[in-house]
Design a protein around this motif. Structure first.
Motif, PDB file in Angstrom:
ATOM      1  N   ILE A 245       4.911  -1.816  -4.464  1.00  0.00           N
ATOM      2  CA  ILE A 245       4.556  -2.031  -3.206  1.00  0.00           C
ATOM      3  C   ILE A 245       3.417  -1.587  -2.567  1.00  0.00           C
ATOM      4  O   ILE A 245       2.469  -2.325  -1.943  1.00  0.00           O
ATOM      5  CB  ILE A 245       5.558  -1.722  -2.153  1.00  0.00           C
ATOM      6  N   VAL A 248       0.359  -3.005  -4.639  1.00  0.00           N
ATOM      7  CA  VAL A 248      -0.037  -4.364  -3.955  1.00  0.00           C
ATOM      8  C   VAL A 248      -0.866  -4.064  -2.815  1.00  0.00           C
ATOM      9  O   VAL A 248      -1.901  -4.861  -2.363  1.00  0.00           O
ATOM     10  CB  VAL A 248       1.244  -5.246  -3.928  1.00  0.00           C
ATOM     11  N   ARG A 249      -0.444  -3.127  -1.736  1.00  0.00           N
ATOM     12  CA  ARG A 249      -0.988  -2.971  -0.393  1.00  0.00           C
ATOM     13  C   ARG A 249      -2.462  -2.674  -0.649  1.00  0.00           C
ATOM     14  O   ARG A 249      -3.491  -2.930   0.161  1.00  0.00           O
ATOM     15  CB  ARG A 249      -0.153  -2.002   0.477  1.00  0.00           C
ATOM     16  N   ASN A 255       1.806  -9.308   1.595  1.00  0.00           N
ATOM     17  CA  ASN A 255       3.189  -9.392   0.962  1.00  0.00           C
ATOM     18  C   ASN A 255       4.276  -9.239   1.792  1.00  0.00           C
ATOM     19  O   ASN A 255       4.274  -9.016   2.977  1.00  0.00           O
ATOM     20  CB  ASN A 255       2.995  -8.133  -0.095  1.00  0.00           C
ATOM     21  N   SER A 256       5.445  -9.089   1.201  1.00  0.00           N
ATOM     22  CA  SER A 256       6.832  -9.190   2.016  1.00  0.00           C
ATOM     23  C   SER A 256       7.125  -7.882   2.138  1.00  0.00           C
ATOM     24  O   SER A 256       8.188  -7.554   3.109  1.00  0.00           O
ATOM     25  CB  SER A 256       7.796 -10.112   1.009  1.00  0.00           C
ATOM     26  N   LEU A 267      10.026  -7.726  -4.059  1.00  0.00           N
ATOM     27  CA  LEU A 267       8.608  -7.736  -3.510  1.00  0.00           C
ATOM     28  C   LEU A 267       7.909  -9.109  -3.874  1.00  0.00           C
ATOM     29  O   LEU A 267       7.947  -9.625  -4.951  1.00  0.00           O
ATOM     30  CB  LEU A 267       7.486  -6.692  -3.941  1.00  0.00           C
ATOM     31  N   TYR A 268       7.339  -9.870  -2.664  1.00  0.00           N
ATOM     32  CA  TYR A 268       6.948 -11.196  -2.956  1.00  0.00           C
ATOM     33  C   TYR A 268       5.225 -10.892  -2.551  1.00  0.00           C
ATOM     34  O   TYR A 268       4.997 -10.625  -1.609  1.00  0.00           O
ATOM     35  CB  TYR A 268       7.453 -12.209  -2.153  1.00  0.00           C
ATOM     36  N   PHE A 269       4.461 -11.550  -3.251  1.00  0.00           N
ATOM     37  CA  PHE A 269       2.976 -11.830  -2.862  1.00  0.00           C
ATOM     38  C   PHE A 269       2.412 -13.161  -3.345  1.00  0.00           C
ATOM     39  O   PHE A 269       2.962 -13.760  -4.517  1.00  0.00           O
ATOM     40  CB  PHE A 269       2.020 -10.779  -2.842  1.00  0.00           C
ATOM     41  N   ARG A 270       1.399 -13.787  -2.925  1.00  0.00           N
ATOM     42  CA  ARG A 270       0.721 -14.797  -3.664  1.00  0.00           C
ATOM     43  C   ARG A 270      -0.422 -14.315  -4.119  1.00  0.00           C
ATOM     44  O   ARG A 270      -1.278 -13.848  -3.537  1.00  0.00           O
ATOM     45  CB  ARG A 270       0.504 -16.130  -2.620  1.00  0.00           C
ATOM     46  N   GLU A 271      -0.714 -14.909  -5.381  1.00  0.00           N
ATOM     47  CA  GLU A 271      -2.079 -14.504  -6.019  1.00  0.00           C
ATOM     48  C   GLU A 271      -2.969 -15.476  -5.449  1.00  0.00           C
ATOM     49  O   GLU A 271      -2.683 -16.338  -4.847  1.00  0.00           O
ATOM     50  CB  GLU A 271      -2.069 -14.567  -7.707  1.00  0.00           C
ATOM     51  N   GLU A 278       6.834 -12.741  -7.718  1.00  0.00           N
ATOM     52  CA  GLU A 278       7.816 -11.785  -7.305  1.00  0.00           C
ATOM     53  C   GLU A 278       7.896 -10.539  -8.356  1.00  0.00           C
ATOM     54  O   GLU A 278       7.832 -10.932  -9.576  1.00  0.00           O
ATOM     55  CB  GLU A 278       9.361 -12.881  -7.233  1.00  0.00           C
TER      56      GLU A 278
END
Length: 330
Positions: A245, A248-249, A255-256, A267-271, A278
């Protein structure tokens, strides 16, 4: 911090009973959890997998009854692979698909492996891939009550194919953020299009690969029934997920944050091309709230939804999953 491979892939169905019939009786997977979409509790979320839903074997579906037909195209998860033990198993499956009138292609080589592409009753794009020469992350254990013999049974998720209009940003996320390794390429089936790139993580092998296809001849995909919602990658434990997390930040991806799905943490995010990724922990697992012998037989709700059970059950159409497939059914 190293992702261990593919954790699960989630797709869209408009027909939960038909989905249950196809994936248990034709493909021989076990329904390991009948629950609801935690972000929309009015719809089913069905999980299929091996004998206990081990990480890397989970194929899941959100039921959206009014979903239109998926329009295949770019910026999408364009194919899910399912692992089978060897090349001979593909011949078994080819015959089985003909018996059940399943739309399929001839057995063909992809990325140096024997494969068999097919579609489910809603047009979901699936590929059986042979593990004959695989030396990577092990597969799962087929359920002994499956109508498919264990020696030919599906043992988990294989390579996931992403199709995008510009591959470079997605490739950079895979390698620079998520730590995937470039493994090689193979020719696209579409004339005049770039070679498909292969990436792997962890121990490598079929259960860890992303196949990245760049297409210049397709519209953007419109997600619907027969389409794929997101792909999840395996994280060993919750502590490591928290490190991911933060990573990614630092890369400044919206992100979620930490999400507790009860059966795993996420954890979710879009590329950059808009595909939903996820990261999901290997545990606690799907036998947390149900006996291993009775997984998927009744509606399971995580503790934070249990107080809404009556409301949820009133919104759902009954789905009888107590009598899962067994060899004696055929």
């Amino acid at each position: 911090m190293e992702l261990k491979g593919i954790h699960h892939v989630s797709a869209i169905t408009a027909n939960a009973p038909g989905n249950f019939e196809f994936y248990t009786k034709v493909l021989g997977l076990r329904l390991i959890k009948k629950t609801v979409n935690q972000d929309d509790i009015s719809v089913y979320h069905l999980f299929y997998g091996d004998v206990k839903g081990n990480p890397g074997t989970e194929l899941t579906f959100f039921e959206i009854p009014n979903a239109g037909q998926n329009r295949d195209g770019n910026e999408s998860i364009s194919a899910i692979s399912l692992r089978v033990p060897n090349d001979a198993a593909l011949e078994y499956w080819k015959n089985r698909f003909e018996e059940f009138n399943v739309e399929h292609e001839p057995i063909a080589e992809r990325a140096g492996r024997s494969t068999l592409a097919f579609r489910d009753f809603e047009g979901q794009r699936l590929i059986l891939v042979s593990d004959e020469h695989d030396e990577g992350v092990p597969g799962g254990i087929p359920w002994d009550r499956s109508p498919v013999p264990a020696e030919q049974g599906i043992v988990g998720l294989g390579p996931v194919k992403l199709t995008v209009s510009n591959a470079e940003p997605t490739a950079l996320v895979l390698t620079e953020l998520l730590g995937f390794r470039r493994k090689g390429t193979y020719p696209s089936a579409a004339a005049g299009q770039p070679d498909i790139q292969v990436f792997e993580t962890g121990q490598g092998g079929t259960g860890t690969e992303i196949h990245l296809e760049e297409r210049h001849d397709l519209p953007k995909e419109r997600l619907g029934r027969g389409g794929m919602h997101h792909v999840a990658f395996r994280v060993d434990n919750e502590e490591e997920l928290k490190q991911w997390i933060e990573r990614v930040r630092k890369f400044k991806f919206p992100n979620s944050g930490f999400v507790d799905r009860f059966y795993f943490r996420s954890l979710y995010f879009r590329e950059p091309n808009g595909i939903l990724f996820e990261l999901a922990t290997d545990g606690p697992g799907f036998d947390t709230d149900e006996d291993i012998m009775h997984l998927g037989e009744s509606l399971a709700l995580p503790p934070f939804l249990e107080s809404k059970r009556a409301q949820i059950e009133a919104m759902l159409k009954p789905l009888d999953t107590k009598q899962q497939s067994s060899a004696s059914d055929f």
